[in-house]
Write a protein that holds these residues in place. Structure first.
Motif, PDB file in Angstrom:
ATOM      1  N   ALA A 127       0.776  -1.273  -0.117  1.00  0.00           N
ATOM      2  CA  ALA A 127       0.020  -0.067  -0.084  1.00  0.00           C
ATOM      3  C   ALA A 127       1.201   1.248  -0.021  1.00  0.00           C
ATOM      4  O   ALA A 127       0.555   2.311  -0.753  1.00  0.00           O
ATOM      5  N   TRP A 128       1.961   1.159   0.819  1.00  0.00           N
ATOM      6  CA  TRP A 128       2.803   2.278   0.679  1.00  0.00           C
ATOM      7  C   TRP A 128       3.571   2.496  -0.755  1.00  0.00           C
ATOM      8  O   TRP A 128       3.693   3.618  -1.153  1.00  0.00           O
ATOM      9  N   GLU A 129       3.790   1.294  -1.082  1.00  0.00           N
ATOM     10  CA  GLU A 129       4.531   1.458  -2.634  1.00  0.00           C
ATOM     11  C   GLU A 129       3.402   2.126  -3.650  1.00  0.00           C
ATOM     12  O   GLU A 129       3.746   3.044  -4.457  1.00  0.00           O
ATOM     13  N   LYS A 130       2.268   1.661  -3.601  1.00  0.00           N
ATOM     14  CA  LYS A 130       1.254   2.321  -4.400  1.00  0.00           C
ATOM     15  C   LYS A 130       1.034   3.750  -4.373  1.00  0.00           C
ATOM     16  O   LYS A 130       1.127   4.588  -5.079  1.00  0.00           O
ATOM     17  N   ARG A 131       1.218   4.022  -2.990  1.00  0.00           N
ATOM     18  CA  ARG A 131       0.887   5.554  -2.681  1.00  0.00           C
ATOM     19  C   ARG A 131       2.113   6.337  -3.077  1.00  0.00           C
ATOM     20  O   ARG A 131       1.868   7.476  -3.667  1.00  0.00           O
ATOM     21  N   LEU A 132       3.220   6.097  -2.877  1.00  0.00           N
ATOM     22  CA  LEU A 132       4.548   6.554  -3.184  1.00  0.00           C
ATOM     23  C   LEU A 132       4.396   6.845  -4.903  1.00  0.00           C
ATOM     24  O   LEU A 132       4.671   8.018  -5.548  1.00  0.00           O
ATOM     25  N   ASN A 133       4.073   5.710  -5.474  1.00  0.00           N
ATOM     26  CA  ASN A 133       3.885   5.967  -7.132  1.00  0.00           C
ATOM     27  C   ASN A 133       2.861   6.866  -7.527  1.00  0.00           C
ATOM     28  O   ASN A 133       3.022   7.723  -8.393  1.00  0.00           O
ATOM     29  N   HIS A 134       1.863   7.125  -6.551  1.00  0.00           N
ATOM     30  CA  HIS A 134       1.016   8.270  -6.876  1.00  0.00           C
ATOM     31  C   HIS A 134       1.378   9.640  -7.104  1.00  0.00           C
ATOM     32  O   HIS A 134       1.053  10.473  -7.394  1.00  0.00           O
ATOM     33  N   LEU A 135       2.378   9.493  -5.838  1.00  0.00           N
ATOM     34  CA  LEU A 135       3.198  10.750  -5.424  1.00  0.00           C
ATOM     35  C   LEU A 135       4.276  10.944  -6.607  1.00  0.00           C
ATOM     36  O   LEU A 135       5.128  12.074  -6.249  1.00  0.00           O
ATOM     37  N   GLY A 136       4.538  10.202  -7.593  1.00  0.00           N
ATOM     38  CA  GLY A 136       5.618  10.504  -8.410  1.00  0.00           C
ATOM     39  C   GLY A 136       6.841   9.833  -8.182  1.00  0.00           C
ATOM     40  O   GLY A 136       8.219  10.280  -8.647  1.00  0.00           O
ATOM     41  N   ILE A 137       7.195   9.079  -7.056  1.00  0.00           N
ATOM     42  CA  ILE A 137       8.265   8.368  -6.554  1.00  0.00           C
ATOM     43  C   ILE A 137       8.247   6.953  -7.156  1.00  0.00           C
ATOM     44  O   ILE A 137       7.106   6.287  -6.760  1.00  0.00           O
ATOM     45  N   ASP A 138       9.133   6.536  -7.761  1.00  0.00           N
ATOM     46  CA  ASP A 138       9.546   5.314  -8.283  1.00  0.00           C
ATOM     47  C   ASP A 138       9.680   4.281  -7.129  1.00  0.00           C
ATOM     48  O   ASP A 138      10.779   4.390  -6.347  1.00  0.00           O
ATOM     49  N   ALA A 139       8.571   3.597  -7.081  1.00  0.00           N
ATOM     50  CA  ALA A 139       8.669   2.386  -5.721  1.00  0.00           C
ATOM     51  C   ALA A 139       8.183   1.094  -6.199  1.00  0.00           C
ATOM     52  O   ALA A 139       7.516   0.706  -7.115  1.00  0.00           O
ATOM     53  N   TYR A 140       8.870   0.046  -5.698  1.00  0.00           N
ATOM     54  CA  TYR A 140       8.670  -1.254  -6.103  1.00  0.00           C
ATOM     55  C   TYR A 140       8.669  -2.024  -4.809  1.00  0.00           C
ATOM     56  O   TYR A 140       9.273  -1.712  -3.754  1.00  0.00           O
ATOM     57  N   TYR A 141       8.205  -3.419  -4.753  1.00  0.00           N
ATOM     58  CA  TYR A 141       8.635  -4.245  -3.696  1.00  0.00           C
ATOM     59  C   TYR A 141       9.333  -5.502  -4.183  1.00  0.00           C
ATOM     60  O   TYR A 141       9.421  -5.798  -5.192  1.00  0.00           O
ATOM     61  N   VAL A 142      10.132  -5.882  -3.317  1.00  0.00           N
ATOM     62  CA  VAL A 142      11.299  -6.794  -3.744  1.00  0.00           C
ATOM     63  C   VAL A 142      10.315  -8.250  -3.905  1.00  0.00           C
ATOM     64  O   VAL A 142       9.642  -8.716  -3.329  1.00  0.00           O
ATOM     65  N   GLY A 143      10.717  -8.649  -5.328  1.00  0.00           N
ATOM     66  CA  GLY A 143      10.227  -9.823  -5.980  1.00  0.00           C
ATOM     67  C   GLY A 143       9.069  -9.637  -6.981  1.00  0.00           C
ATOM     68  O   GLY A 143       8.612 -10.451  -7.701  1.00  0.00           O
ATOM     69  N   GLU A 144       8.718  -8.063  -7.150  1.00  0.00           N
ATOM     70  CA  GLU A 144       7.534  -8.004  -7.953  1.00  0.00           C
ATOM     71  C   GLU A 144       8.244  -8.125  -9.470  1.00  0.00           C
ATOM     72  O   GLU A 144       9.467  -8.170  -9.589  1.00  0.00           O
ATOM     73  N   ILE A 145       7.601  -8.645 -10.287  1.00  0.00           N
ATOM     74  CA  ILE A 145       8.080  -8.883 -11.814  1.00  0.00           C
ATOM     75  C   ILE A 145       8.645  -7.839 -12.344  1.00  0.00           C
ATOM     76  O   ILE A 145       9.494  -8.005 -13.220  1.00  0.00           O
ATOM     77  N   ASN A 146       8.314  -6.647 -12.092  1.00  0.00           N
ATOM     78  CA  ASN A 146       9.071  -5.286 -12.788  1.00  0.00           C
ATOM     79  C   ASN A 146      10.059  -4.693 -12.064  1.00  0.00           C
ATOM     80  O   ASN A 146      10.526  -3.604 -12.201  1.00  0.00           O
ATOM     81  N   GLU A 147      10.664  -5.514 -10.859  1.00  0.00           N
ATOM     82  CA  GLU A 147      11.523  -4.662  -9.978  1.00  0.00           C
ATOM     83  C   GLU A 147      12.647  -4.604 -10.711  1.00  0.00           C
ATOM     84  O   GLU A 147      13.164  -5.604 -11.341  1.00  0.00           O
ATOM     85  N   PRO A 148      13.341  -3.339 -10.750  1.00  0.00           N
ATOM     86  CA  PRO A 148      14.776  -3.038 -11.322  1.00  0.00           C
ATOM     87  C   PRO A 148      15.628  -3.496 -10.267  1.00  0.00           C
ATOM     88  O   PRO A 148      15.538  -3.651  -9.270  1.00  0.00           O
ATOM     89  N   ALA A 149      16.910  -3.088 -10.657  1.00  0.00           N
ATOM     90  CA  ALA A 149      18.116  -3.387  -9.790  1.00  0.00           C
ATOM     91  C   ALA A 149      18.024  -2.036  -8.857  1.00  0.00           C
ATOM     92  O   ALA A 149      17.876  -1.007  -9.026  1.00  0.00           O
ATOM     93  N   ILE A 150      18.589  -2.497  -7.728  1.00  0.00           N
ATOM     94  CA  ILE A 150      18.776  -1.432  -6.686  1.00  0.00           C
ATOM     95  C   ILE A 150      20.195  -1.030  -6.794  1.00  0.00           C
ATOM     96  O   ILE A 150      21.204  -1.693  -7.118  1.00  0.00           O
ATOM     97  N   THR A 151      20.378   0.329  -6.510  1.00  0.00           N
ATOM     98  CA  THR A 151      21.809   0.905  -6.760  1.00  0.00           C
ATOM     99  C   THR A 151      22.094   1.704  -5.426  1.00  0.00           C
ATOM    100  O   THR A 151      21.261   2.034  -4.450  1.00  0.00           O
TER     101      THR A 151
END
Length: 185
Positions: free
Chosen positions: A52-76
């Motif tokens: 739910a946090w992830e979804k809300r941050l995306n609404h605010l224009g912040i790229d957010a992902y949960y570990v294991g989701e299919i479109n998870e990019p690399a962390i840096t």
């Protein structure tokens, strides 16, 4: 019966939010706003709250992902990992926080146990002092089932953090946020 349960839940939540350190939350907001990407990890119902946090941050224009989701990019090193774990001893989140540090990411642990196995890997610890499976002496006792109070507190903290981000970003027209909301519903 519902009224008495409502009173228990709301009373416990008030106790929790009266104890959360505002400076830790402010630091978390700064870290989130300064990151290129935000990743979340947790297990079970905690993961649901973090999604739910992830979804809300995306609404605010912040790229957010949960570990294991299919479109998870690399962390840096430009990113942060937010771990939700009341005890701080759950094996999967503990393994992931170690990996995040290996890749240079900043880490935030939101939990109850300030002396957990995650401590050496945390850049910030935000304490929600709810009763965990460890039954630490300084945790807030709960009459609710298992770790419900921690999970509820985590979800509500996410919404409060989102409100602080809106204020920090000076977003005036909240109606515009609907443009980032799913529309294939």
């Amino acid at each position: 019966m519902l009224d008495s349960n409502k009173d228990i839940v709301l009373d416990e939540l008030n106790k929790v939010f009266d104890t959360i350190d505002n400076s830790q939350v402010d630091q978390m907001v700064e870290m989130i706003c300064g990151a290129k990407k935000v990743f979340f990890v947790g297990v079970g119902r905690v993961l649901l709250m973090l999604q739910a946090w992830e979804k809300r941050l995306n609404h605010l224009g912040i790229d957010a992902y949960y570990v294991g989701e299919i479109n998870e990019p690399a962390i840096t090193f430009d990113d942060i990992l937010i771990v939700g774990s009341g005890s701080g001893e759950s094996i999967f989140p503990l393994s992931i926080i170690k990996l995040a540090k290996k890749y240079g990411a900043q880490t935030i642990h939101i939990g109850s146990n300030s002396e957990s196995s995650m401590k050496p890997y945390e850049d910030l610890f935000v304490r929600i002092p709810c009763q965990t499976k460890l039954y630490l002496k300084d945790e807030i006792h709960s009459d609710q089932i298992m770790s419900s109070l921690f999970e509820q507190s985590l979800l509500l903290l996410g919404d409060m953090v989102a409100m602080k981000i809106v204020q920090k970003k000076d977003i005036k027209d909240l109606h515009l946020l609907w443009k980032k909301h799913a529309n294939l519903e």
